[in-house]
Design an enzyme around this catalytic site. Structure first.
Site, PDB file in Angstrom:
ATOM      1  N   LYS A 113       3.833   2.056  -2.638  1.00 45.02           N
ATOM      2  CA  LYS A 113       4.112   3.270  -3.423  1.00 45.02           C
ATOM      3  C   LYS A 113       5.597   3.589  -3.248  1.00 45.02           C
ATOM      4  CE  LYS A 113      -0.282   5.212  -1.614  1.00 45.02           C
ATOM      5  NZ  LYS A 113      -1.348   4.621  -2.344  1.00 45.02           N
ATOM      6  N   HIS A 168      -7.631  -5.810   0.699  1.00 42.73           N
ATOM      7  CA  HIS A 168      -6.394  -5.042   0.845  1.00 42.73           C
ATOM      8  C   HIS A 168      -5.606  -5.551   2.060  1.00 42.73           C
ATOM      9  CE1 HIS A 168      -4.106  -1.397   0.104  1.00 42.73           C
ATOM     10  NE2 HIS A 168      -4.170  -1.071   1.388  1.00 42.73           N
ATOM     11  N   SER A 202       0.822  -1.207   0.000  1.00 39.69           N
ATOM     12  CA  SER A 202       0.000   0.000   0.000  1.00 39.69           C
ATOM     13  C   SER A 202       0.862   1.266   0.000  1.00 39.69           C
ATOM     14  CB  SER A 202      -0.958  -0.069   1.184  1.00 39.69           C
ATOM     15  OG  SER A 202      -2.070   0.701   0.905  1.00 39.69           O
ATOM     16  N   TRP A 215     -10.209   0.232  -4.491  1.00 40.38           N
ATOM     17  CA  TRP A 215      -9.625   1.522  -4.103  1.00 40.38           C
ATOM     18  C   TRP A 215      -8.197   1.652  -4.652  1.00 40.38           C
ATOM     19  CZ3 TRP A 215     -11.384   5.953  -2.624  1.00 40.38           C
ATOM     20  CH2 TRP A 215     -10.674   6.826  -1.784  1.00 40.38           C
TER      21      TRP A 215
HETATM   22  C1  GTR Z   1      -5.408   3.995   2.255  1.00 40.06           C
HETATM   23  C2  GTR Z   1      -4.953   5.006   1.260  1.00 40.06           C
HETATM   24  C3  GTR Z   1      -4.156   4.328   0.240  1.00 40.06           C
HETATM   25  C4  GTR Z   1      -3.148   3.349   0.820  1.00 40.06           C
HETATM   26  C5  GTR Z   1      -3.586   2.714   2.111  1.00 40.06           C
HETATM   27  C6  GTR Z   1      -2.510   2.088   3.002  1.00 40.06           C
HETATM   28  O1  GTR Z   1      -6.301   4.475   3.153  1.00 40.06           O
HETATM   29  O2  GTR Z   1      -6.046   5.670   0.752  1.00 40.06           O
HETATM   30  O3  GTR Z   1      -3.538   5.236  -0.639  1.00 40.06           O
HETATM   31  O4  GTR Z   1      -1.919   3.885   0.897  1.00 40.06           O
HETATM   32  O5  GTR Z   1      -4.269   3.531   2.899  1.00 40.06           O
HETATM   33  O6  GTR Z   1      -1.367   2.460   3.034  1.00 40.06           O
HETATM   34  O7  GTR Z   1      -2.882   1.171   3.711  1.00 40.06           O
END
Ligand code: GTR
Length: 467
Positions: free
Chosen positions: A284, A448, A280, A398
């Site tokens: 990035k 996620h 996540s 997402w």
């Molecule tokens: C979310 C965010 C994402 C992602 C994620 C994470 O809420 O919107 O961009 O980075 O968190 O890091 O778990």
């Protein structure tokens, strides 16, 4: 298939607690990355608006890149400079002096299968107040194995239930195991064993070097609590519009762990076979780290989404947008990136308290991402021709799994120009079908998260290139 070999390091061998004496080569490389004067770039509102993806092989002045030489000498440095100026901020320079202190070493860890140690990276020049701790697990039955470098959300102590592992003494997020009032406690030890799966990594013949993101910059909007200010000009107290945001600072942290592996651990692992991984926001970061450091051989951003491998120009309303990510996480990107959407004014509740804006409110403000002179396919292309795997989960819309596949397709011409295998399939694969080409993709069922099933895929993918 062979992985690209990085050029041999000109640095002298370094040992624990000895100063790093040879950063000049890396410093020159870092200078090259920023050699295009960013001051020449126009402000965001003077950039042309174009809904189509910018061609990764066309320079800003419109000239087409048709050779490896032109890619390396012109377009690659230009894209690095553009990403730094408009999105992530400038990558801080490589420290001129850092040392390594081994805090413990156990050659019979994990039932005798691995050597486990923890190393503290001390930054001496520039002098940074906070060190970085690296948890380092190496299989005992493999000579100089490949190594994964990972950044964790919650502290090294959550990876294994082992009281010798350093407990962070700085900000930790309250949702992490064992955290009380933003401070780690012993209760968190081993709380993320099933996220990092060290036993599996070791059984598959690889090493892991893992560090806590908060050691570089705590994940808070406060830009004074991490390494950022150490790189400010004299007298500067707040970030300039192109100073590094938190993701770029974290990427710098990945590079420092690669320094450690190259300089101090190269007898224990193979520094030509380094893969970076993160989930996540950490995904990035892994992608940015790979794009800006060619010592990294394989790049695995898991479910990295917006600001990672997903397009900024997205029309998919189920996916996170540039405006939403900047509103929720204003510190992740540099100031200039905030010019690519209309800002959401502060939201106040009935009692006059400032509250985070609701998604419907955020969505009322317009995006200007069509003005970006790149999209995220160009970040992937900066890794060319090294393998990049984009693993995703089908319920994690997402993170925009379909948009990420499109980014791979759009990065492929750069891989092809360099004569490398690009993306083996033209259509997003079915669930559980690994595309294991240099531009790789995987979609698993579920949500996620980073779990054991994800590591099985990382390891299988890397086996192909590291064998
Ligand atoms: C979310 C965010 C994402 C992602 C994620 C994470 O809420 O919107 O961009 O980075 O968190 O890091 O778990």
């Amino acid at each position: 298939m062979q992985i690209p070999l990085v050029s041999p390091s000109p640095c002298l061998p370094l040992f624990h607690s000895r100063p790093a004496v040879c950063y000049w080569a890396a410093a020159l490389l870092a200078m090259f990355a920023t050699s295009i004067p960013a001051a020449d770039f126009p402000p965001a509102d003077r950039l042309p608006s174009r809904p189509e993806l910018p061609d990764p092989l066309v320079l800003l002045d419109g000239a087409r890149v048709t050779s490896r030489e032109a890619w390396e000498a012109k377009r690659k440095p230009e894209l690095k400079a553009l990403f730094q100026h408009y999105m992530y901020g400038r990558l801080p320079p490589t420290p001129t002096r850092q040392t390594y202190t081994e805090l413990f070493r156990d050659e019979k860890a994990l039932g005798g299968k691995a050597t486990l140690s923890e190393v503290r990276i001390n930054f001496e020049q520039p002098s940074l107040s906070h060190p970085v701790y690296v948890l380092f697990a190496v299989p005992n039955n493999v000579k100089r194995p490949p190594v994964f470098v990972g950044m964790n959300f919650c502290g090294n102590h959550t990876l294994l239930g082992d009281s010798r592992i350093h407990l962070p003494d700085i900000w930790c997020r309250n949702t992490c195991p064992g955290v009380v009032n933003e401070r780690a406690t012993d209760k968190g030890r081993g709380g993320q064993t099933d996220v990092w799966n060290i036993d599996l990594i070791i059984d598959r013949g690889c090493a892991l070097a893992c560090f806590y993101s908060g050691d570089i910059d705590p994940d808070t909007p406060d830009m004074t609590d991490g390494v950022g200010p150490a790189f400010y000009r004299p007298g500067q107290s707040t970030p300039e519009p192109d100073d590094a945001g938190t993701i770029m600072l974290w990427a710098w942290g990945f590079h420092r762990v690669v320094d450690f592996l190259e300089q101090s651990a190269k007898d224990q692992i193979d520094p030509r076979r380094i893969a970076v991984v993160g989930h996540s926001r950490n995904g990035k970061t892994a992608l940015v780290a790979g794009a800006f450091d060619e010592r990294i051989a394989v790049v695995i951003p898991l479910q990295s989404g917006c600001g990672g491998a997903a397009p900024s120009r997205t029309t998919d309303t189920r996916a996170e947008s540039v405006r939403q990510i900047n509103t929720s996480f204003p510190h992740w990107f540099c100031g200039n990136f905030k010019k690519f959407y209309d800002p959401v004014p502060p939201q106040v509740d009935a009692r006059g308290k400032t509250v985070p804006p609701r998604r419907e409110v955020v969505n009322q403000f317009s995006e200007k991402t069509n003005r970006l002179p790149f999209d995220q396919h160009c970040l992937i292309a900066l890794c060319a021709s090294r393998p990049v795997l984009l693993p995703n989960a089908d319920e994690d819309l997402w993170a925009n799994p379909s948009g990420q596949f499109e980014m791979l397709k759009a990065a492929a011409p750069v891989y092809k120009l360099l004569g490398a295998e690009a993306l083996a399939e033209n259509a997003k694969p079915e669930i559980n079908q690994l595309i294991d080409s240099r531009l790789g993709y995987f979609l698993r069922p579920g949500k996620h998260a980073m779990a054991r099933a994800d590591w099985e895929i990382f390891l299988t993918y890397c086996d192909k290139f590291f064998r």
